[in-house]
Write an enzyme that holds these catalytic residues in place. Structure first.
Site, PDB file in Angstrom:
ATOM      1  N   LYS A   1      14.093  -0.092  10.893  1.00  0.00           N
ATOM      2  CA  LYS A   1      12.927  -0.642  10.215  1.00  0.00           C
ATOM      3  C   LYS A   1      12.383  -1.798  11.036  1.00  0.00           C
ATOM      4  O   LYS A   1      13.101  -2.766  11.318  1.00  0.00           O
ATOM      5  CB  LYS A   1      13.337  -1.109   8.821  1.00  0.00           C
TER       6      LYS A   1
ATOM      7  N   CYS B   1      16.895  -3.451  -2.376  1.00  0.00           N
ATOM      8  CA  CYS B   1      16.590  -4.635  -1.571  1.00  0.00           C
ATOM      9  C   CYS B   1      16.375  -5.815  -2.501  1.00  0.00           C
ATOM     10  O   CYS B   1      16.238  -5.643  -3.711  1.00  0.00           O
ATOM     11  CB  CYS B   1      15.336  -4.404  -0.723  1.00  0.00           C
TER      12      CYS B   1
ATOM     13  N   LYS C   1      10.962   3.601  10.028  1.00  0.00           N
ATOM     14  CA  LYS C   1       9.836   3.015   9.295  1.00  0.00           C
ATOM     15  C   LYS C   1       9.228   1.881  10.100  1.00  0.00           C
ATOM     16  O   LYS C   1       9.988   1.046  10.590  1.00  0.00           O
ATOM     17  CB  LYS C   1      10.383   2.488   7.972  1.00  0.00           C
TER      18      LYS C   1
HETATM   19  C1  PBG Z   1      11.454  -3.779   1.196  1.00  0.00           C
HETATM   20  C2  PBG Z   1      10.467  -2.742   1.505  1.00  0.00           C
HETATM   21  C3  PBG Z   1       9.217  -2.908   2.137  1.00  0.00           C
HETATM   22  C4  PBG Z   1       8.623  -1.651   2.210  1.00  0.00           C
HETATM   23  C5  PBG Z   1       9.505  -0.741   1.624  1.00  0.00           C
HETATM   24  N1  PBG Z   1      10.644  -1.437   1.212  1.00  0.00           N
HETATM   25  C6  PBG Z   1       8.515  -4.153   2.536  1.00  0.00           C
HETATM   26  C7  PBG Z   1       9.008  -5.053   3.578  1.00  0.00           C
HETATM   27  O1  PBG Z   1       9.993  -4.814   4.293  1.00  0.00           O
HETATM   28  O2  PBG Z   1       8.369  -6.085   3.701  1.00  0.00           O
HETATM   29  C8  PBG Z   1       7.280  -1.360   2.819  1.00  0.00           C
HETATM   30  C9  PBG Z   1       6.691  -0.015   2.509  1.00  0.00           C
HETATM   31  C10 PBG Z   1       5.246   0.117   2.809  1.00  0.00           C
HETATM   32  O3  PBG Z   1       4.617  -0.706   3.494  1.00  0.00           O
HETATM   33  O4  PBG Z   1       4.688   1.119   2.334  1.00  0.00           O
HETATM   34  N2  PBG Z   1      11.974  -3.624  -0.102  1.00  0.00           N
END
Ligand code: PBG
Length: 306
Positions: free
Chosen positions: A177, A100, A230
Protein backbone atom coordinates in the site's frame (compact mmCIF):
# COMPACT_ATOMS: atom_id res chain seq x y z
CA UNK A 1 -12.52 -15.75 -29.46
CA UNK A 2 -8.87 -14.88 -28.94
CA UNK A 3 -9.34 -12.47 -26.06
CA UNK A 4 -6.92 -13.29 -23.21
CA UNK A 5 -8.47 -11.35 -20.34
CA UNK A 6 -12.13 -11.51 -19.41
CA UNK A 7 -13.66 -9.13 -16.91
CA UNK A 8 -16.55 -10.50 -14.86
CA UNK A 9 -18.83 -9.20 -12.11
CA UNK A 10 -17.58 -12.02 -9.90
CA UNK A 11 -14.13 -10.37 -9.88
CA UNK A 12 -15.49 -7.38 -7.99
CA UNK A 13 -15.52 -6.45 -4.34
CA UNK A 14 -17.84 -3.52 -3.69
CA UNK A 15 -16.86 -1.03 -0.93
CA UNK A 16 -19.60 0.24 1.40
CA UNK A 17 -19.33 3.03 3.98
CA UNK A 18 -21.63 2.49 6.96
CA UNK A 19 -22.57 5.00 9.60
CA UNK A 20 -25.04 5.36 12.48
CA UNK A 21 -28.48 6.86 11.95
CA UNK A 22 -30.80 6.53 8.99
CA UNK A 23 -30.69 7.22 5.26
CA UNK A 24 -27.78 8.08 2.98
CA UNK A 25 -25.28 10.93 2.91
CA UNK A 26 -23.83 11.44 -0.56
CA UNK A 27 -20.09 12.01 -0.77
CA UNK A 28 -19.34 15.10 -2.82
CA UNK A 29 -15.99 13.94 -4.18
CA UNK A 30 -17.33 10.47 -5.07
CA UNK A 31 -20.55 10.89 -7.10
CA UNK A 32 -22.77 7.83 -6.68
CA UNK A 33 -21.11 6.76 -3.41
CA UNK A 34 -22.74 7.50 -0.05
CA UNK A 35 -22.33 6.90 3.63
CA UNK A 36 -25.10 4.41 4.42
CA UNK A 37 -27.17 3.47 7.41
CA UNK A 38 -27.19 -0.25 8.18
CA UNK A 39 -30.48 -0.87 6.33
CA UNK A 40 -29.30 1.16 3.31
CA UNK A 41 -26.08 -0.88 3.32
CA UNK A 42 -28.14 -4.08 3.19
CA UNK A 43 -30.11 -2.69 0.19
CA UNK A 44 -26.90 -1.73 -1.57
CA UNK A 45 -25.37 -5.16 -0.89
CA UNK A 46 -28.52 -6.86 -2.17
CA UNK A 47 -28.49 -4.94 -5.42
CA UNK A 48 -24.79 -5.71 -5.90
CA UNK A 49 -25.40 -9.39 -5.19
CA UNK A 50 -28.28 -9.49 -7.67
CA UNK A 51 -25.88 -8.13 -10.30
CA UNK A 52 -23.52 -11.06 -9.74
CA UNK A 53 -21.07 -9.26 -7.43
CA UNK A 54 -20.17 -11.80 -4.75
CA UNK A 55 -18.54 -9.55 -2.17
CA UNK A 56 -18.56 -6.26 -0.27
CA UNK A 57 -15.87 -4.64 1.85
CA UNK A 58 -17.08 -2.59 4.81
CA UNK A 59 -15.72 0.67 6.21
CA UNK A 60 -17.24 2.20 9.34
CA UNK A 61 -17.76 5.77 10.46
CA UNK A 62 -18.04 5.57 14.25
CA UNK A 63 -20.35 7.66 16.43
CA UNK A 64 -17.39 8.85 18.45
CA UNK A 65 -13.64 8.95 17.90
CA UNK A 66 -10.96 8.66 20.59
CA UNK A 67 -7.18 8.13 20.75
CA UNK A 68 -7.32 4.35 20.25
CA UNK A 69 -10.68 3.95 18.51
CA UNK A 70 -12.82 1.98 20.95
CA UNK A 71 -15.82 1.52 18.63
CA UNK A 72 -13.55 -0.42 16.27
CA UNK A 73 -13.91 -3.54 18.43
CA UNK A 74 -17.21 -2.77 20.19
CA UNK A 75 -19.86 -5.44 19.90
CA UNK A 76 -22.44 -2.82 18.86
CA UNK A 77 -20.00 -0.91 16.61
CA UNK A 78 -21.30 0.22 13.26
CA UNK A 79 -19.34 -2.31 11.20
CA UNK A 80 -20.33 -5.08 13.61
CA UNK A 81 -24.00 -4.17 13.09
CA UNK A 82 -23.59 -4.05 9.32
CA UNK A 83 -21.83 -7.44 9.13
CA UNK A 84 -24.65 -9.11 11.07
CA UNK A 85 -27.36 -7.42 8.99
CA UNK A 86 -25.79 -8.28 5.64
CA UNK A 87 -25.05 -11.88 6.62
CA UNK A 88 -28.62 -12.26 7.96
CA UNK A 89 -30.18 -10.96 4.73
CA UNK A 90 -27.72 -12.32 2.16
CA UNK A 91 -25.90 -15.25 3.78
CA UNK A 92 -24.08 -16.07 0.53
CA UNK A 93 -22.49 -12.67 0.24
CA UNK A 94 -18.78 -12.67 1.08
CA UNK A 95 -18.34 -9.93 3.68
CA UNK A 96 -14.83 -8.51 3.87
CA UNK A 97 -13.97 -5.98 6.58
CA UNK A 98 -11.28 -3.32 6.57
CA UNK A 99 -9.22 -3.63 9.74
CA UNK A 100 -7.48 -0.36 10.59
CA UNK A 101 -7.52 2.37 13.20
CA UNK A 102 -7.66 5.54 11.09
CA UNK A 103 -11.44 5.87 10.78
CA UNK A 104 -11.83 5.40 14.53
CA UNK A 105 -9.06 7.49 16.04
CA UNK A 106 -9.61 11.17 16.83
CA UNK A 107 -6.21 12.02 15.30
CA UNK A 108 -7.03 10.07 12.10
CA UNK A 109 -3.84 8.00 12.12
CA UNK A 110 -3.64 4.23 11.51
CA UNK A 111 -2.11 3.58 14.90
CA UNK A 112 -1.65 4.92 18.40
CA UNK A 113 0.77 7.80 18.63
CA UNK A 114 3.91 8.45 20.63
CA UNK A 115 2.86 11.31 22.91
CA UNK A 116 6.14 13.21 22.61
CA UNK A 117 6.04 13.76 18.85
CA UNK A 118 2.92 12.15 17.37
CA UNK A 119 4.87 9.43 15.53
CA UNK A 120 2.70 6.39 14.68
CA UNK A 121 3.89 3.57 16.91
CA UNK A 122 3.93 0.06 15.49
CA UNK A 123 3.73 -2.68 18.09
CA UNK A 124 1.09 -1.22 20.45
CA UNK A 125 -1.39 -1.58 17.58
CA UNK A 126 -0.96 -5.30 17.15
CA UNK A 127 -3.20 -6.22 20.09
CA UNK A 128 -5.84 -3.75 18.98
CA UNK A 129 -5.85 -5.05 15.40
CA UNK A 130 -6.24 -8.60 16.72
CA UNK A 131 -9.24 -7.51 18.80
CA UNK A 132 -10.85 -5.76 15.82
CA UNK A 133 -10.41 -8.80 13.58
CA UNK A 134 -11.86 -11.16 16.22
CA UNK A 135 -14.78 -8.83 16.79
CA UNK A 136 -15.54 -8.80 13.03
CA UNK A 137 -15.20 -12.58 12.80
CA UNK A 138 -17.58 -13.03 15.75
CA UNK A 139 -20.21 -11.07 13.83
CA UNK A 140 -19.81 -13.31 10.79
CA UNK A 141 -17.21 -11.56 8.65
CA UNK A 142 -15.90 -13.97 6.01
CA UNK A 143 -12.54 -12.28 5.36
CA UNK A 144 -10.63 -9.66 7.35
CA UNK A 145 -8.46 -7.16 5.51
CA UNK A 146 -5.86 -5.27 7.55
CA UNK A 147 -5.05 -2.01 5.74
CA UNK A 148 -2.75 -0.14 8.10
CA UNK A 149 0.68 -1.33 6.86
CA UNK A 150 1.60 -2.01 10.48
CA UNK A 151 4.56 -4.43 10.61
CA UNK A 152 3.48 -7.77 12.05
CA UNK A 153 -0.24 -7.09 11.59
CA UNK A 154 -0.91 -10.32 9.70
CA UNK A 155 0.81 -12.53 12.29
CA UNK A 156 -0.92 -10.73 15.15
CA UNK A 157 -4.35 -11.06 13.54
CA UNK A 158 -3.72 -14.71 12.60
CA UNK A 159 -2.75 -15.49 16.19
CA UNK A 160 -5.75 -13.68 17.66
CA UNK A 161 -8.20 -15.33 15.26
CA UNK A 162 -6.79 -18.81 15.81
CA UNK A 163 -6.86 -18.42 19.56
CA UNK A 164 -10.58 -17.67 19.40
CA UNK A 165 -11.43 -20.54 17.07
CA UNK A 166 -11.47 -18.58 13.82
CA UNK A 167 -8.77 -20.66 12.12
CA UNK A 168 -10.86 -20.66 8.96
CA UNK A 169 -11.22 -16.91 8.61
CA UNK A 170 -8.83 -15.83 5.84
CA UNK A 171 -6.72 -12.68 5.88
CA UNK A 172 -6.60 -10.45 2.82
CA UNK A 173 -3.59 -8.27 3.52
CA UNK A 174 -3.20 -4.79 2.11
CA UNK A 175 0.39 -5.93 1.78
CA UNK A 176 1.55 -3.35 -0.74
CA UNK A 177 0.00 0.00 0.00
CA UNK A 178 1.55 3.23 -1.18
CA UNK A 179 1.42 6.63 0.52
CA UNK A 180 -0.81 7.91 -2.25
CA UNK A 181 -2.58 11.15 -3.10
CA UNK A 182 -5.29 9.01 -4.73
CA UNK A 183 -6.89 8.34 -1.31
CA UNK A 184 -8.16 11.93 -0.98
CA UNK A 185 -11.88 11.32 -1.68
CA UNK A 186 -11.92 8.20 0.53
CA UNK A 187 -10.82 10.31 3.44
CA UNK A 188 -13.92 12.49 2.91
CA UNK A 189 -16.08 9.37 2.69
CA UNK A 190 -14.66 7.65 5.75
CA UNK A 191 -13.89 10.87 7.63
CA UNK A 192 -10.45 9.42 8.28
CA UNK A 193 -8.01 12.09 7.12
CA UNK A 194 -5.05 12.49 9.47
CA UNK A 195 -5.46 15.65 11.54
CA UNK A 196 -1.75 16.41 11.04
CA UNK A 197 1.17 14.89 9.15
CA UNK A 198 0.85 12.04 6.67
CA UNK A 199 1.16 8.25 6.43
CA UNK A 200 4.67 8.12 5.00
CA UNK A 201 6.13 6.52 8.12
CA UNK A 202 4.35 3.24 7.27
CA UNK A 203 2.88 3.41 3.74
CA UNK A 204 5.22 2.90 0.78
CA UNK A 205 7.10 5.35 -1.42
CA UNK A 206 5.57 5.44 -4.94
CA UNK A 207 9.05 5.02 -6.42
CA UNK A 208 9.59 1.59 -4.91
CA UNK A 209 8.87 -1.82 -6.38
CA UNK A 210 11.52 -4.12 -4.84
CA UNK A 211 10.11 -3.05 -1.49
CA UNK A 212 6.69 -4.27 -2.66
CA UNK A 213 8.09 -7.77 -2.95
CA UNK A 214 9.59 -7.55 0.52
CA UNK A 215 6.32 -6.33 2.00
CA UNK A 216 4.39 -9.09 0.25
CA UNK A 217 6.91 -11.79 1.29
CA UNK A 218 6.70 -10.73 4.94
CA UNK A 219 2.90 -10.95 4.90
CA UNK A 220 2.94 -14.33 3.14
CA UNK A 221 5.34 -15.62 5.82
CA UNK A 222 3.04 -14.31 8.52
CA UNK A 223 0.11 -16.24 7.06
CA UNK A 224 -1.66 -13.93 4.61
CA UNK A 225 -4.15 -15.88 2.49
CA UNK A 226 -4.60 -13.18 -0.14
CA UNK A 227 -2.59 -10.11 -1.08
CA UNK A 228 -3.49 -6.64 -2.25
CA UNK A 229 -1.79 -3.88 -4.20
CA UNK A 230 -3.17 -0.40 -3.68
CA UNK A 231 -3.75 1.93 -5.53
CA UNK A 232 -4.15 0.11 -8.85
CA UNK A 233 -3.97 2.42 -11.84
CA UNK A 234 -0.56 3.99 -11.25
CA UNK A 235 0.81 0.64 -10.00
CA UNK A 236 -0.02 -1.90 -12.71
CA UNK A 237 3.64 -2.95 -12.89
CA UNK A 238 3.57 -3.64 -9.16
CA UNK A 239 0.48 -5.83 -9.58
CA UNK A 240 2.36 -7.79 -12.24
CA UNK A 241 5.51 -8.42 -10.20
CA UNK A 242 3.57 -9.36 -7.06
CA UNK A 243 1.41 -11.78 -9.06
CA UNK A 244 4.48 -13.36 -10.67
CA UNK A 245 6.26 -13.68 -7.32
CA UNK A 246 3.26 -15.21 -5.51
CA UNK A 247 1.21 -16.89 -8.23
CA UNK A 248 -0.43 -19.25 -5.77
CA UNK A 249 -2.13 -16.48 -3.77
CA UNK A 250 -5.22 -14.64 -4.94
CA UNK A 251 -4.26 -11.02 -5.63
CA UNK A 252 -6.60 -8.06 -5.22
CA UNK A 253 -6.11 -4.62 -6.73
CA UNK A 254 -7.78 -1.61 -5.11
CA UNK A 255 -9.16 0.78 -7.72
CA UNK A 256 -9.16 3.60 -5.17
CA UNK A 257 -11.32 6.65 -4.57
CA UNK A 258 -9.17 9.12 -6.52
CA UNK A 259 -9.16 6.85 -9.57
CA UNK A 260 -12.95 6.68 -9.38
CA UNK A 261 -13.34 10.43 -8.85
CA UNK A 262 -11.18 11.28 -11.89
CA UNK A 263 -13.31 9.12 -14.17
CA UNK A 264 -16.55 10.52 -12.72
CA UNK A 265 -15.39 14.12 -13.10
CA UNK A 266 -14.25 13.72 -16.69
CA UNK A 267 -17.43 11.81 -17.59
CA UNK A 268 -19.62 14.49 -15.99
CA UNK A 269 -17.94 17.02 -18.28
CA UNK A 270 -18.63 14.85 -21.29
CA UNK A 271 -14.90 14.44 -21.92
CA UNK A 272 -14.74 10.66 -21.81
CA UNK A 273 -17.09 7.70 -22.21
CA UNK A 274 -17.43 6.52 -18.61
CA UNK A 275 -18.52 2.96 -19.37
CA UNK A 276 -15.79 2.32 -21.91
CA UNK A 277 -13.04 3.97 -19.88
CA UNK A 278 -14.05 2.13 -16.72
CA UNK A 279 -14.20 -1.30 -18.35
CA UNK A 280 -10.89 -0.68 -20.11
CA UNK A 281 -9.26 0.36 -16.84
CA UNK A 282 -10.60 -2.62 -14.91
CA UNK A 283 -9.56 -4.96 -17.73
CA UNK A 284 -6.06 -3.48 -17.51
CA UNK A 285 -5.90 -4.31 -13.81
CA UNK A 286 -6.92 -7.89 -14.48
CA UNK A 287 -4.48 -8.18 -17.37
CA UNK A 288 -1.73 -6.91 -15.05
CA UNK A 289 -2.42 -9.86 -12.74
CA UNK A 290 -5.25 -8.97 -10.38
CA UNK A 291 -7.69 -11.79 -9.64
CA UNK A 292 -10.03 -9.49 -7.73
CA UNK A 293 -10.73 -5.77 -7.99
CA UNK A 294 -12.09 -3.62 -5.21
CA UNK A 295 -13.97 -0.89 -7.05
CA UNK A 296 -16.62 1.77 -6.40
CA UNK A 297 -17.63 1.19 -10.01
CA UNK A 298 -18.56 -2.45 -9.27
CA UNK A 299 -22.34 -2.17 -9.67
CA UNK A 300 -22.19 0.08 -12.73
CA UNK A 301 -19.46 -2.03 -14.31
CA UNK A 302 -21.53 -5.17 -13.74
CA UNK A 303 -24.41 -3.49 -15.59
CA UNK A 304 -22.17 -2.37 -18.44
CA UNK A 305 -20.76 -5.88 -18.75
CA UNK A 306 -24.28 -7.20 -19.26
C1 PBG B 1 -7.32 2.83 5.63
C2 PBG B 1 -7.77 2.82 4.24
C3 PBG B 1 -7.65 3.86 3.29
C4 PBG B 1 -8.22 3.40 2.10
C5 PBG B 1 -8.69 2.11 2.34
N1 PBG B 1 -8.39 1.77 3.66
C6 PBG B 1 -7.16 5.25 3.46
C7 PBG B 1 -5.77 5.57 3.80
O1 PBG B 1 -4.86 4.74 3.87
O2 PBG B 1 -5.57 6.76 4.02
C8 PBG B 1 -8.30 4.18 0.82
C9 PBG B 1 -9.24 3.65 -0.22
C10 PBG B 1 -9.57 4.60 -1.31
O3 PBG B 1 -8.94 5.65 -1.50
O4 PBG B 1 -10.52 4.27 -2.04
N2 PBG B 1 -8.30 2.29 6.49
Amino acid sequence: MVRETELNARDFIYPLFVRHGSGRTEIRSMPGVAQLSVDEAVHEAESAFSMGIPSVILFGIPAQKDPIGLENFADDGIVQQAIRAIKRNIPEMVVVTDVCLCEYTDHGHCGVLRPSDGYVLNDPNLDILGKVAVSHAECGADIVAPSGMIDGMVAAIRGALDERGFENTPILSYAVKYASAFYGPFRDAAEGAPKFGDRKSHQMDPGNVREALREAALDVDEGADMLMVKPALAYLDVIRVVKDAFPELPLAAYNVSGEYAMVKAAAANGWIDEAKVTLETLTGMKRAGADLIITYHAVEAAKWLK
